[in-house]
Design a protein around this motif. Structure first.
Motif, PDB file in Angstrom:
ATOM      1  N   ASP A   1     -48.701  81.541  -5.737  1.00  0.00           N
ATOM      2  CA  ASP A   1     -47.992  80.597  -4.857  1.00  0.00           C
ATOM      3  C   ASP A   1     -46.494  80.540  -5.191  1.00  0.00           C
ATOM      4  O   ASP A   1     -45.653  80.481  -4.297  1.00  0.00           O
TER       5      ASP A   1
ATOM      6  N   GLY B   1     -49.570  80.871  -0.981  1.00  0.00           N
ATOM      7  CA  GLY B   1     -48.893  82.115  -1.306  1.00  0.00           C
ATOM      8  C   GLY B   1     -49.785  83.327  -1.471  1.00  0.00           C
ATOM      9  O   GLY B   1     -49.361  84.448  -1.169  1.00  0.00           O
ATOM     10  N   GLY B   2     -51.006  83.120  -1.983  1.00  0.00           N
ATOM     11  CA  GLY B   2     -51.862  84.263  -2.305  1.00  0.00           C
ATOM     12  C   GLY B   2     -52.054  85.221  -1.139  1.00  0.00           C
ATOM     13  O   GLY B   2     -51.745  86.420  -1.247  1.00  0.00           O
TER      14      GLY B   2
ATOM     15  N   GLU C   1     -50.520  89.085  -0.838  1.00  0.00           N
ATOM     16  CA  GLU C   1     -51.438  90.216  -0.624  1.00  0.00           C
ATOM     17  C   GLU C   1     -51.043  90.999   0.638  1.00  0.00           C
ATOM     18  O   GLU C   1     -51.030  92.220   0.643  1.00  0.00           O
TER      19      GLU C   1
ATOM     20  N   GLY D   1     -63.388  81.394  -6.830  1.00  0.00           N
ATOM     21  CA  GLY D   1     -62.108  80.686  -6.703  1.00  0.00           C
ATOM     22  C   GLY D   1     -61.231  81.397  -5.699  1.00  0.00           C
ATOM     23  O   GLY D   1     -61.452  82.575  -5.376  1.00  0.00           O
TER      24      GLY D   1
ATOM     25  N   HIS E   1     -67.612  77.240  -7.694  1.00  0.00           N
ATOM     26  CA  HIS E   1     -66.982  78.517  -7.333  1.00  0.00           C
ATOM     27  C   HIS E   1     -67.841  79.692  -7.810  1.00  0.00           C
ATOM     28  O   HIS E   1     -67.931  80.723  -7.144  1.00  0.00           O
TER      29      HIS E   1
ATOM     30  N   SER F   1     -64.799  82.153  -0.996  1.00  0.00           N
ATOM     31  CA  SER F   1     -63.945  82.247  -2.197  1.00  0.00           C
ATOM     32  C   SER F   1     -63.086  80.995  -2.299  1.00  0.00           C
ATOM     33  O   SER F   1     -62.923  80.414  -3.362  1.00  0.00           O
TER      34      SER F   1
ATOM     35  N   GLY G   1     -56.301  77.826  -7.591  1.00  0.00           N
ATOM     36  CA  GLY G   1     -54.928  77.332  -7.618  1.00  0.00           C
ATOM     37  C   GLY G   1     -54.619  76.539  -8.878  1.00  0.00           C
ATOM     38  O   GLY G   1     -53.477  76.482  -9.328  1.00  0.00           O
TER      39      GLY G   1
END
Ligand code: KG4
Ligand code: ZN
Length: 347
Positions: free
Chosen positions: A168, A180-181, A185, A279, A115, A310, A138
């Protein structure tokens, strides 16, 4: 050097072909995220089964897109941890087998390190050492210092939930689905700070503590408690869109405040040149803007990968393998069939 990188640590099947650690020749990701939506999270069995189905077609596709034949590859790289054991086994055993039958060297890569190396991909000038890297995915939230390639020092990490996991879970309680991210956002963008009578404030756990650890479960619980106890956020039984966007905005604000404050504190303490973020959560534009703005005030150069690099992908595995190979002094360290899955691999 042309390396084929394989990523299958979680729910993605990613394969990339990268030249000299920086130039992507092909990068394909098959995700089983839609299959986990109804459960609100990843079901390991389902993920591994989908990876078995996707792996060979994805490898065929990157070879086709790049125009290369397997003979043109210099090495195979694979993420052998950390991750879900069933998923890791799919990637690792595929890589072991390909290295054997194609007669290629094999390089095992730490998924978390990869990452960080997503930030080396592309034409721009790469990060400079020493650097502080924030890894937010995550399953992990870690701050490390790197003084050179292959020279890491772990400074701290989360004591409970990872940043992505908190996104999440908040998405789930707001009824926004999985993953969820991106959903948090998106709905947070509806919220207009300037026009709102905004009274909501969530805690910033451990922000003032003199260490590089994090804790997000209390923040998550604050969101859950508010959602379950507040009738003013609802119309009938349903949370209003306005309430959801307000909660999402302040949750994102709180978590990014902690991540940016602690990363900058580490960068100042160790007097580094660059701040590097990687990440899935580094796909978050709010986090990026905050880190870049605050980093500038102290003359740190801040690096975020493009969004597609990412989140989990095979190109970052190939990039990390190139730098490991070129700087470790080891000549193609692994023999075919010698790499094993290591779910608990760390720094
Ligand atoms: O690195 P990654 O793709 O997989 C792991 O190694 O875990 O990270 C996935 C995590 C998920 O929790 C997802 O919700 C989060 O990254 N994520 C985001 C965004 N895009 C993905 N979190 C916040 N904002 C985003 N835009
Ligand atoms: Zn990841």
């Amino acid at each position: 050097m042309i390396i084929l990188g394989i990523e299958s640590t979680c729910d993605e099947t990613g394969v990339g072909i990268v030249r000299d650690g920086r130039e992507i020749l092909a990068n394909v990701v098959a995700s089983s995220a839609s299959m986990h939506q109804k459960y609100g999270g990843i079901v390991p069995e389902v993920a591994a089964r989908e990876q078995i189905r996707s792996m060979i077609p994805v490898i065929s596709e990157v070879l086709q897109v790049s125009g290369f034949r397997y003979k043109d590859l210099d090495a195979i790289a694979v993420a052998n941890g950390p991750g879900l054991v069933g998923s890791l086994l799919v990637g690792v055993e595929t890589a072991n087998t390909l290295a054997l039958v194609w007669d290629k060297p094999l390089i095992a890569v730490n998924h978390l390190v990869a990452h960080v190396y997503a930030n080396w991909i592309g034409d721009n000038s790469p990060p400079k050492f020493p650097l502080i890297a924030l890894i937010v995915s995550g399953g992990h939230t870690d701050l490390i210092m790197m003084t050179d390639h292959n020279k890491y020092r772990w400074l701290g990490g989360t004591l409970d939930d990872a940043a992505g996991e908190a996104f999440d879970k908040v998405a789930r309680v707001l009824g926004l689905g999985y993953p969820g991210g991106p959903a948090v956002e998106k709905i947070a963008l509806n919220f207009e700070l300037r026009t709102s009578n905004f009274k909501l404030k969530f805690p910033r756990p451990m922000i003032n503590e003199d260490n590089f650890d994090f804790s997000f479960s209390g923040l998550k619980t604050s969101v859950v408690n508010l959602v379950h106890s507040s009738s003013f956020l609802r119309q009938g039984k349903q949370l209003t869109v306005d309430s959801k966007s307000k909660i999402a905005f302040e949750f994102q604000n709180a978590i990014c405040d902690v991540l940016v404050t602690k990363t900058l504190r580490a960068a100042k303490k160790y007097n580094v040149k660059s701040i590097v973020v990687g990440g899935g959560v580094s796909a978050n534009t709010f986090l990026k803007e905050k880190m870049v703005d605050d980093g500038k005030k102290f003359n740190f150069e801040v690096f975020f990968p493009p969004k597609n690099l990412s989140v989990d992908n095979g190109a970052m595995i190939a990039a990390a393998a190139f730098y490991f190979q070129n700087t470790s002094g080891k000549n193609f360290p692994e023999k075919p069939l010698s790499v094993s899955a290591n779910p608990g691999l760390y720094f």
